[in-house]
Write a protein that holds these residues in place. Structure first.
Motif, mmCIF file in Angstrom:
data_model
loop_
_atom_site.group_PDB
_atom_site.id
_atom_site.type_symbol
_atom_site.label_atom_id
_atom_site.label_comp_id
_atom_site.label_asym_id
_atom_site.label_seq_id
_atom_site.Cartn_x
_atom_site.Cartn_y
_atom_site.Cartn_z
ATOM 1 N N VAL A 126 2.937 1.224 9.849
ATOM 2 C CA VAL A 126 2.257 0.658 8.862
ATOM 3 C C VAL A 126 1.958 1.821 7.699
ATOM 4 N N LYS A 127 2.477 1.623 6.586
ATOM 5 C CA LYS A 127 2.472 2.563 5.322
ATOM 6 C C LYS A 127 1.412 2.151 4.396
ATOM 7 N N VAL A 128 0.455 2.842 4.108
ATOM 8 C CA VAL A 128 -0.292 2.553 2.942
ATOM 9 C C VAL A 128 -0.730 4.070 2.093
ATOM 10 N N ALA A 129 -0.392 3.893 0.976
ATOM 11 C CA ALA A 129 -0.673 4.792 -0.051
ATOM 12 C C ALA A 129 -1.830 4.740 -1.023
ATOM 13 N N ILE A 130 -2.223 5.747 -1.622
ATOM 14 C CA ILE A 130 -3.444 5.361 -2.715
ATOM 15 C C ILE A 130 -3.225 6.414 -3.776
ATOM 16 N N GLY A 135 -11.171 8.940 -7.862
ATOM 17 C CA GLY A 135 -11.722 8.329 -6.573
ATOM 18 C C GLY A 135 -10.653 8.191 -5.496
ATOM 19 N N LYS A 136 -9.424 8.970 -5.770
ATOM 20 C CA LYS A 136 -8.580 8.995 -4.690
ATOM 21 C C LYS A 136 -8.835 9.371 -3.402
ATOM 22 N N ILE A 206 -4.103 1.192 -6.298
ATOM 23 C CA ILE A 206 -4.357 2.032 -7.402
ATOM 24 C C ILE A 206 -5.795 1.999 -7.999
ATOM 25 N N THR A 207 -6.580 2.894 -7.670
ATOM 26 C CA THR A 207 -7.840 2.928 -8.001
ATOM 27 C C THR A 207 -8.522 2.562 -9.317
#
Length: 495
Positions: A126-130, A135-136, A206-207
């Motif tokens: 399960v791939k999640v990116a920020i 605030g990253k 995307i913050t």
């Protein structure tokens, strides 16, 4: 054969990934194996792939002998360097039977290509990116704490989020991992595009779109265009999480194939499941998730927003409200990033020590995060006085004068008792703060050893029990040195 089986990539996989030329004897190839990847020769350990990068001031190729001595088993060599010193590298290959040289066109791109192929070996991850202008890392830490309630997680360590940091980070994925969470930063055009291609996130946050790196990208429009490249690989089953009130929200959502989810503090509880309860000041924010009480121990309304983005993503991924709450309740602020500590100072000139509270946020700074933090500090109820120590914000280009001037005015308006400004650009902040009528100011254009000593001695004499210190600047200012000069020990992190 057993050694080759534990290699992160086989020799054929690596060769095809980087379009490389293998240099070595038959014995070298038989022993081919690497179990870690590094770009710093000091971090080489047995069976490392060493990638010697060529920078503006350094050429990593000169450290190849040290890397071999420490046990590097595979080494990338840039084609132009190899051709210029062909005999030297042929000799290295001949003299080191446990080392395989791989000649590539560009070491950085070869690193990224190798990492991209490595990620494909984990199709069920399960791939999640920020990403975002600010605030990253805090958002990544919140998201990681939540994901760990449900998955065996691999995540970016620290802020390894760049063109080199991201590919190095993904080489930490192993077969036991169920989810991967990686932060993506940028300081040049198309950096997000390059590293998104490595990880190909199925879900991303995307913050915000702010002014960090505006001196390098030129405008917020260009920044938004770069940031939204993180959504490129999301398919119809994935999720893109965006701040509803961001100026560029609709622009970021354009052409996203997956489901777009918006977050904001004003979204009703009936839609988000989240209800704000209380601002706890330096203690953080209290709220509920589907009726379950949560305390985010990182202060500031902007960090509450970061948490809301993570909650939105977690709910989309099917994580229960209880697990989301548990993840947030267990979280502590990353060191140097909005971390609040009760401290005891070193002795002043009279031999006295004081108990103070420190909010340290000196890992990074940009105009947006500085403004948000100062607004938070303005509203804080503290036992004693407020002292702000603010340093230069980098990479603002032509925006630097205006941005630092605004910071000075904002600092003067944020109910301080003293402001200490550090850095050449902060001279503009000093002028703005004085223009706003604030006078209790110290200014140091550079934090030399002498200036650091003067500052720390005067600060120790000024401080009283119950005082509050807020510290923020770009990391390159190293304002943490001031704290190390005045703080005797940390008693506890405030809960």
């Amino acid at each position: 054969m057993e050694q080759m089986e534990k290699s992160l990539l086989t020799i054929q996989e690596l060769k095809e990934a980087v379009h490389g030329k293998i240099v070595g004897l038959a014995e070298n190839l038989k022993n081919f194996c690497f179990t870690s990847v590094v770009t710093d020769s000091r971090q080489v350990k047995p069976l490392s792939l060493f990638v010697p990068l060529i920078g503006e001031f350094q050429d990593g190729h000169k450290y190849i002998p040290q890397a071999i001595e420490k046990g590097a088993s595979v080494i990338f060599v840039t084609k132009s360097v190899y051709e210029a010193e062909n005999q030297k590298y042929m000799a290295i290959a001949s003299d080191n039977q446990n080392v395989t040289l791989v000649v590539v066109d560009n070491n950085l791109y070869a690193l990224q290509d190798a990492a991209r192929v490595y990620v494909t070996k984990f199709p069920s991850l399960v791939k999640v990116a920020i990403t975002g202008s600010s605030g990253k890392t805090t958002t990544k830490e919140i998201m990681a704490s939540i994901l760990r309630q449900q998955y065996n997680l691999v995540a970016t360590e620290g802020n390894f989020n760049s063109e080199t940091g991201l590919p190095l980070s993904v080489f930490n994925i192993r077969k036991e991992h169920e989810a991967g969470l990686f932060e993506m930063g940028m300081n040049r055009e198309n950096e997000i595009g390059e590293i998104a291609k490595v990880f190909k996130p199925e879900n991303a946050i995307i913050t915000n779109i702010g002014t960090a790196h505006i001196g390098l990208l030129g405008s917020r429009e260009n920044i938004a265009n770069e940031k939204r490249k993180i959504f490129k690989y999301i398919d119809e089953n994935g999720f893109a999480v965006i701040h509803a009130k961001d100026d560029f929200a609709s622009f970021l959502a354009e052409n996203v194939k997956g489901k777009v989810i918006y977050f904001d503090a004003d979204i009703p509880e009936s839609e988000s499941g989240v209800k704000f309860v209380e601002d706890l000041g330096v203690g953080g924010t209290k709220f509920t998730i589907d009726g379950i009480e949560v305390v985010l121990k990182i202060p500031g309304s902007y960090n509450y927003l970061n948490a809301l983005s993570c909650i939105a993503m977690a709910k989309a991924l099917g994580i229960s409200s209880q697990k989301i709450a548990d993840g947030i309740n267990q979280l502590k602020a990353p060191e140097g990033r909005s971390s609040v500590k009760a401290c005891v100072t070193k002795k002043d000139c009279h031999g006295a020590q004081k108990k103070i509270t420190v909010l340290e946020d000196c890992y990074n700074a940009n105009p947006d995060s500085m403004e948000s933090a100062l607004k938070m500090c303005a509203g804080l109820k503290v036992e004693g006085r407020k002292i702000y120590i603010l340093g230069d914000m980098f990479e603002l280009g032509t925006e630097a004068v205006e941005a630092h001037s605004k910071t000075g005015a904002s600092a003067a308006a944020a109910n301080p008792d003293m402001i200490i400004f550090a850095g050449r650009d902060m001279e503009n902040a000093v002028k703005a703060a004085k223009l706003a009528g604030f006078r209790n100011i110290q200014y140091f254009s550079e934090l030399t050893e002498d200036n650091l000593k003067k500052l720390s001695l005067s600060l120790l004499d000024y401080l009283k029990d119950g005082d509050f210190i807020f510290v923020k600047a770009s990391h390159g200012m190293h304002l943490e040195k001031i704290l190390s000069e005045i703080i005797q020990k940390t008693e506890e992190t405030k809960e």
